[in-house]
Design an enzyme around this catalytic site. Sequence first.
Site, short mmCIF file in Angstrom:
data_model
loop_
_atom_site.label_atom_id
_atom_site.label_comp_id
_atom_site.label_asym_id
_atom_site.label_seq_id
_atom_site.Cartn_x
_atom_site.Cartn_y
_atom_site.Cartn_z
N GLU A 122 0.84 -1.13 -0.03
CA GLU A 122 -0.02 -0.04 -0.06
C GLU A 122 0.82 1.23 -0.10
O GLU A 122 1.77 1.33 0.73
CB GLU A 122 -0.96 -0.12 1.41
CG GLU A 122 -1.89 1.09 1.07
CD GLU A 122 -2.88 1.09 2.47
OE1 GLU A 122 -3.59 2.19 2.61
OE2 GLU A 122 -2.99 0.18 3.14
N LYS A 311 -7.04 -0.26 11.70
CA LYS A 311 -6.36 -0.81 10.50
C LYS A 311 -5.45 0.13 10.04
O LYS A 311 -4.00 -0.42 9.67
CB LYS A 311 -7.48 -0.90 9.52
CG LYS A 311 -7.12 -1.20 7.92
CD LYS A 311 -6.33 -0.07 7.01
CE LYS A 311 -5.91 -0.51 5.77
NZ LYS A 311 -5.16 0.19 4.84
N ASP A 327 5.60 -13.01 13.02
CA ASP A 327 4.17 -13.55 12.86
C ASP A 327 2.99 -12.64 13.03
O ASP A 327 2.45 -12.35 14.13
CB ASP A 327 3.91 -14.79 13.76
CG ASP A 327 2.61 -15.45 13.75
OD1 ASP A 327 2.04 -16.32 14.34
OD2 ASP A 327 1.55 -14.81 12.72
N HIS A 429 -2.19 10.58 0.46
CA HIS A 429 -2.02 9.14 0.05
C HIS A 429 -2.24 8.64 -1.45
O HIS A 429 -1.45 8.19 -1.94
CB HIS A 429 -3.60 8.39 0.86
CG HIS A 429 -3.68 7.07 0.61
ND1 HIS A 429 -2.82 5.95 0.83
CD2 HIS A 429 -4.45 6.46 -0.23
CE1 HIS A 429 -3.10 4.73 0.37
NE2 HIS A 429 -4.17 4.82 -0.12
P1 HMG Z 1 4.35 15.68 4.46
O1 HMG Z 1 4.62 16.12 5.66
O2 HMG Z 1 3.84 16.64 3.30
O3 HMG Z 1 5.85 15.43 3.72
O4 HMG Z 1 3.65 14.45 4.36
P2 HMG Z 1 7.00 16.21 3.54
O5 HMG Z 1 7.31 16.45 2.19
O6 HMG Z 1 6.93 17.45 4.48
O7 HMG Z 1 8.00 15.37 4.24
C1 HMG Z 1 8.61 15.14 5.53
C2 HMG Z 1 9.14 13.62 5.44
O8 HMG Z 1 8.15 12.61 5.40
C3 HMG Z 1 10.22 13.27 4.72
O9 HMG Z 1 11.46 13.90 5.37
C4 HMG Z 1 10.13 11.93 4.37
O10 HMG Z 1 10.67 11.44 5.60
C5 HMG Z 1 8.66 11.75 4.60
P3 HMG Z 1 12.54 14.35 4.19
O11 HMG Z 1 12.95 13.27 3.46
O12 HMG Z 1 11.89 15.29 3.43
O13 HMG Z 1 13.54 14.78 5.26
N1 HMG Z 1 8.12 11.73 3.33
C6 HMG Z 1 8.23 10.39 2.44
N2 HMG Z 1 8.80 9.44 2.79
C7 HMG Z 1 8.69 8.56 1.62
N3 HMG Z 1 8.29 8.79 0.46
C8 HMG Z 1 7.55 9.87 0.12
C9 HMG Z 1 7.69 11.03 1.23
N4 HMG Z 1 6.99 12.19 1.54
C10 HMG Z 1 7.29 12.39 2.59
N5 HMG Z 1 7.00 10.21 -1.00
C11 HMG Z 1 2.71 12.35 3.72
C12 HMG Z 1 3.15 13.74 3.16
C13 HMG Z 1 2.24 11.49 2.44
C14 HMG Z 1 3.61 11.63 4.49
C15 HMG Z 1 1.16 12.92 4.53
O14 HMG Z 1 0.50 13.47 3.78
C16 HMG Z 1 0.72 11.99 5.11
O15 HMG Z 1 1.20 11.58 6.27
N6 HMG Z 1 -0.39 11.33 4.74
C17 HMG Z 1 -1.20 10.25 5.65
C18 HMG Z 1 -1.02 9.01 4.71
C19 HMG Z 1 -1.37 7.84 5.35
O16 HMG Z 1 -1.87 7.90 6.31
N7 HMG Z 1 -1.34 6.67 4.61
C20 HMG Z 1 -1.64 5.26 5.06
C21 HMG Z 1 -2.62 4.59 4.14
S1 HMG Z 1 -4.18 5.28 4.14
C22 HMG Z 1 -5.07 4.09 5.16
O17 HMG Z 1 -5.23 3.06 4.52
C23 HMG Z 1 -5.22 4.16 6.63
C24 HMG Z 1 -6.28 5.29 7.02
O18 HMG Z 1 -7.60 4.76 6.51
C25 HMG Z 1 -6.23 4.92 8.48
C26 HMG Z 1 -7.36 5.79 9.26
O19 HMG Z 1 -8.49 6.01 8.64
O20 HMG Z 1 -7.05 6.00 10.32
C27 HMG Z 1 -6.23 6.65 6.70
#
Ligand code: HMG
Length: 808
Positions: A122, A311, A327, A429
């Site tokens: 994911e 989740k 596991d 995401h």
């Molecule tokens: P951001 O703060 O805008 O990122 O977050 P940033 O550009 O400021 O970067 C900060 C740091 O984030 C970076 O540090 C990286 O460490 C990391 P830097 O390298 O710049 O010094 N980072 C990344 N690492 C790898 N690949 C990337 C990347 N971008 C930043 N492309 C972010 C952007 C997407 C992280 C933010 O929008 C976020 O946290 N979104 C949430 C996404 C999420 O939760 N996804 C899980 C799947 S969705 C789900 O299924 C679960 C859910 O349903 C659970 C629930 O409902 O509770 C949501």
Amino acid sequence: MSYTKALKRLQTIRAHVAPNLVEETKEGDNSTHSDSMLRNVSNKKASIWSGFHQKPIKDRINLLKRLYPTLDGDIFLKGSLTPAQADMMVENCVGKIELPLGLGLNFLINGKEYVVPMALEEPSVIAAASSVAKFVSERGGGFKVHTTAPVMASQIVFIGVNYSSAKYLVDMNSQKIVDFCNSHCRVMVSYGGGCRGVRTKKIYELQTEDESRDVMVVELLIDVQESMGMNLCNTLAERCSEFIRNIIGEGKIGLRIATNLCVERMATSFFKIPVDKLAWKDLNGKEVAQGIIRAYEFAVHDIKRTATHNKGIMNGVDAVALALGQDWRGIEAAAHTYATLDGGYRPLTKYRIAKDTSGREFLLGELELPIACASKGGVLGTNPAYNATHLVAGQPTGRQIAGILVSVGLAQNFAAMRALAVEGIQKGHMTLHAKNIAVSAGVPPNLIDEVVAFMSSKGTFDVGTVEDYMKAHKIYSVTKKGNISESSKKTFSTCFVKIDHPDLAETIILNLIIETPEDQKPIHLSITQDPEDKKAFGKIFGDHSYDWILKILLLSNQLTEVTELPGYQKTHQASLCYRLKLITILINRVVTAILRNYKEEGIEIIESVYSVCKGSNVEYKIPSSHFFLHNLLTELIATYRYYIDENIDNKFLREALIEDIMISLFGLKESYKYLYGITGLTKENYSIFIGHSSKRINLTQVLLIDILACDQSRITSEYIKHIVALGQVIELKAVSIRDVHKAELNDNSNYNCYYNWLKIHGKDAQRMNEKNKVEFLKSVDELNAGKISVDTSKIMNQIKFNLLLLNV
Ligand code: HMG
């Protein structure tokens, strides 16, 4: 020890931990040299990992190899499990299925920096964990973790006993049972583990009158040290059951099995961040804190939300468990069961805002899980990849792995809640999911980033949008004569046009890729009926917005109908005709915007586009800040040429269409030279001026395009020449009629032809004078005299009507 007792013990430990947040996990801290390197890296604060995600995979592996010289970095690339090894691991083996492996970065746990391998399919999960880990380490000093001893429980059921006497007998002989047990796990005892205790529980009564009708369970509490322990616990349950039965002296031995709900083997991760340091995106710390608490309360009170909340936690926990060969099914079962222990299914994390003695507010987040993790045994020895992942994670002990899993689970949840509370989950995401969509839609690797940028700019993440981009890229690469490799290094802006109306043959969609200088931020312009897009369009193109374009498009046919083109059928080639007309209208709009927005520089820009389209190598120094309209215009003309070459067989018509576009480009540019005083406007050159200006109303294009809907057998080069001449005559008439009408409405825009005619005749104060209007329109008719032999009155009436309708 009962669950509530365990909970109490944890609370005392947490109360002990929380106040001073001292680090806990000293046990088994077998740091490797990469740790020392990581430590001095962390001293240089997040430098080495910052932007890791922007590096190409090759560079990431090279960095790992430098940090972990003993790591066979290619093991992650070429796969580690041989078919033979896989065949030994599971039955009916037919091969392997792979998962991507990524690194959760920036994890500071009890003051120690961790690089956390995570295996999952994911997108955005690893980015979210790394982003929050950075956030917590920079603003809250990292995660504080506490773990209890690795004690697992195995259960032996006895059916048909008298519970109170059986319990008494077991308690009285508990040490004997412990010793018996340890005599059957000498190796574990030698590692410092072994049986720590015995306890009993009555689980239900058999429906009999018999005095011994109780069903009870005897639990052996086994410290399993660095192993996960289920196998050992199952073995000891089977081996000790007879011995304990003899002690109880009655009943039948029932199930003998370990439990995954290892509430003695707890791991708690905790962070504390000052509320005034929680600001993220456009929200301040207080707003973020309130958003988190509201999201948490939603999870507390609505079980459907609790499910997704948990989740999200397991997104992180499972990904690390999979990467480190743990596991994850057992971990899942323990976690979700643990979430029900207080009755009902509750969120596994907890959030609250607390004040310190100075009254400063802090957001406290915590995840506590019964979690069985191993650094030894199980499958860890079978798949060589686990050696590599454990090496990267710093060879953590079982308890440290548990601490990492709960910290990643907590980070995952905090990231999701932060995104949900601040900007919605889809923004972060889906931008990362976009890559998957692009790959699954078959986009070549060198185009993935720009396709992702395009989807994010449009905010639509689907295969349809990918196809739109790829269609546009195809046109772009064809018009660029296929030097794709050249294109892959550039960043791209895009222009998306979607014109929709029941009277149109079909929705017209145009996607244009626009080269963007490296020092400029890509611009993604959408021309649609969406109010936001209309606003953005208006900023660039002034008042002639989406509705104006649609009106022009719909009215264009009426002009053609009164022109009686031979065998003209409105529905024939309708979608191609509308598409070509739309592009010419956009070309006209862009040229006008360039000439009006950039003044004299605008003329330079049009000359540059003109020379590019004419294939001349004259270079123009166009300020990179003007790149968008310059390159949009170039791309519009290239796309126009592409559709003409792809769809029009008649060479004369193709040439006439392109020629006329170049005439309008040249004409409009020249007309503005008069307006900016570069060329002085005189009575002598007025006819040239109005000739150029008439290209503001590009009717020749409309007529030439609608020839496509005619009986092609009657379209000769002569006829095309006639239409071009007719187009130029009615354009001149139209612009003069329009400008007289505008002057009456006090339009004093300096490109108004009638207004300029009055000026050069020293009559600019007499615009309402009917005699002047007649004289002006007569002078235009004189300019048109002899150009064509057809009566244009019916056409002109239609144009007058359209101009009124359009209020241009
Ligand atoms: P951001 O703060 O805008 O990122 O977050 P940033 O550009 O400021 O970067 C900060 C740091 O984030 C970076 O540090 C990286 O460490 C990391 P830097 O390298 O710049 O010094 N980072 C990344 N690492 C790898 N690949 C990337 C990347 N971008 C930043 N492309 C972010 C952007 C997407 C992280 C933010 O929008 C976020 O946290 N979104 C949430 C996404 C999420 O939760 N996804 C899980 C799947 S969705 C789900 O299924 C679960 C859910 O349903 C659970 C629930 O409902 O509770 C949501």
